[in-house]
Scaffold this motif. Structure first.
Motif, PDB file in Angstrom:
ATOM      1  N   ARG A  67       0.838  -1.202   0.000  1.00 28.32           N
ATOM      2  CA  ARG A  67       0.000   0.000   0.000  1.00 28.32           C
ATOM      3  C   ARG A  67       0.872   1.251   0.000  1.00 28.32           C
ATOM      4  NH1 ARG A  67      -3.514  -3.062   3.358  1.00 28.32           N
ATOM      5  NH2 ARG A  67      -2.573  -2.220   5.268  1.00 28.32           N
ATOM      6  N   ASN A 107      -1.660  -6.934 -10.166  1.00 30.49           N
ATOM      7  CA  ASN A 107      -3.070  -7.223  -9.956  1.00 30.49           C
ATOM      8  C   ASN A 107      -3.889  -6.177 -10.721  1.00 30.49           C
ATOM      9  OD1 ASN A 107      -3.333  -4.856  -8.318  1.00 30.49           O
ATOM     10  ND2 ASN A 107      -2.753  -6.022  -6.507  1.00 30.49           N
ATOM     11  N   ARG A 108      -5.205  -6.328 -10.708  1.00 30.10           N
ATOM     12  CA  ARG A 108      -6.038  -5.457 -11.543  1.00 30.10           C
ATOM     13  C   ARG A 108      -5.935  -3.992 -11.111  1.00 30.10           C
ATOM     14  NH1 ARG A 108      -8.459  -5.969 -16.650  1.00 30.10           N
ATOM     15  NH2 ARG A 108      -8.847  -3.784 -16.994  1.00 30.10           N
ATOM     16  N   PHE A 109      -5.891  -3.738  -9.807  1.00 32.08           N
ATOM     17  CA  PHE A 109      -5.777  -2.358  -9.330  1.00 32.08           C
ATOM     18  C   PHE A 109      -4.485  -1.724  -9.820  1.00 32.08           C
ATOM     19  CE2 PHE A 109      -4.151   0.652  -6.150  1.00 32.08           C
ATOM     20  CZ  PHE A 109      -5.160   1.609  -6.199  1.00 32.08           C
ATOM     21  N   GLN A 110      -3.379  -2.444  -9.685  1.00 34.72           N
ATOM     22  CA  GLN A 110      -2.088  -1.922 -10.138  1.00 34.72           C
ATOM     23  C   GLN A 110      -2.093  -1.693 -11.641  1.00 34.72           C
ATOM     24  OE1 GLN A 110       0.214  -5.174  -8.566  1.00 34.72           O
ATOM     25  NE2 GLN A 110       0.950  -3.980  -6.825  1.00 34.72           N
ATOM     26  N   ASP A 112      -4.702  -1.017 -13.583  1.00 34.49           N
ATOM     27  CA  ASP A 112      -5.537   0.138 -13.916  1.00 34.49           C
ATOM     28  C   ASP A 112      -4.832   1.446 -13.570  1.00 34.49           C
ATOM     29  OD1 ASP A 112      -7.563  -1.459 -14.890  1.00 34.49           O
ATOM     30  OD2 ASP A 112      -8.685  -1.470 -12.997  1.00 34.49           O
ATOM     31  N   GLN A 113      -4.112   1.474 -12.443  1.00 36.62           N
ATOM     32  CA  GLN A 113      -3.405   2.683 -12.046  1.00 36.62           C
ATOM     33  C   GLN A 113      -2.296   3.032 -13.042  1.00 36.62           C
ATOM     34  OE1 GLN A 113      -3.949   4.871  -9.279  1.00 36.62           O
ATOM     35  NE2 GLN A 113      -5.875   3.772  -9.407  1.00 36.62           N
TER      36      GLN A 113
END
Length: 209
Positions: A67, A107-110, A112-113
């Motif tokens: 995080r 991962n998907r969050f990383q 997309d960012q």
């Protein structure tokens, strides 16, 4: 060999990002848990999921460290760039009858960012992130998942990556692997690669234009 699908790793294959990832992971591990390891050791492990890299250095709470890492990394994403020749390669591949995709340890969050800054990657129709399979690379599961869910033929699918973890994943998935020499570490050994590419445009020799 006539390929009908080409799948790419992202970090240090399409985007020149491994050094920033390694530096930011190392800094986060030191600040959050006071865990120190040489920067070059981090760089050697780029290509695996961040939590696995951190655990290998003794980090006890990789989620908290990640995080912190993501906050720091996001603020520095503007420094990232495509490798020379990547945008031209993708533009030329648009005119070839094949499927293009990415298979990443993010991962998907990383994903997309990071791809906010790289719409060419964000708009790729085939995207497999690490949270879609139980085992990430170097397991072959992410590539096998990608092949099955998108109806690809393993015999005509090529994976392009910069690390031995990418090579091992391709080997386990029983598909051909091309080493992206422009992003790989100088001493990386790709003994089981089908192709050793020096620059992105070398990939065009493997498809029919």
């Amino acid at each position: 060999m006539a390929y009908h699908a080409i799948l790419f790793d992202i970090d240090n294959t399409l985007i020149n990002s491994a050094n920033l990832i390694a530096e930011t992971l190392r800094t986060a591990a030191i600040k959050v848990e006071n865990v120190e390891a040489p920067l070059e050791k981090y760089r050697q492990l780029i290509g695996q999921p961040g939590d696995k890299i951190l655990r290998s250095f003794g980090v006890k709470d990789p989620e908290t460290v990640l995080r912190y890492y993501m906050k720091d990394f996001t603020s520095n994403m503007h420094k990232l760039v495509y490798f020379p020749g990547i945008e031209s390669l993708f533009e030329k591949l648009k005119h070839v009858d094949l499927k293009i995709g990415v298979v990443t340890s993010k991962n998907r969050f990383q994903f997309d960012q990071e791809t906010k800054y790289f719409p060419m990657i964000a708009n790729t129709k085939i995207v497999t992130t690490s949270d879609l399979t139980a085992k990430p690379k170097p397991s072959g599961d992410p590539l096998i998942y990608t092949i099955k869910t998108n109806g690809l033929d393993p015999s005509t699918t090529l994976y392009v990556g910069d690390s031995v973890y990418d090579m091992r994943a391709a080997n386990e998935a029983k598909i051909d692997f091309a080493a992206a020499g422009w992003g790989a570490l100088p001493d990386e050994k790709f003994e089981n690669a089908k192709y050793l590419l020096k620059k992105p445009e070398d990939l065009l020799k493997l498809v029919s234009l």
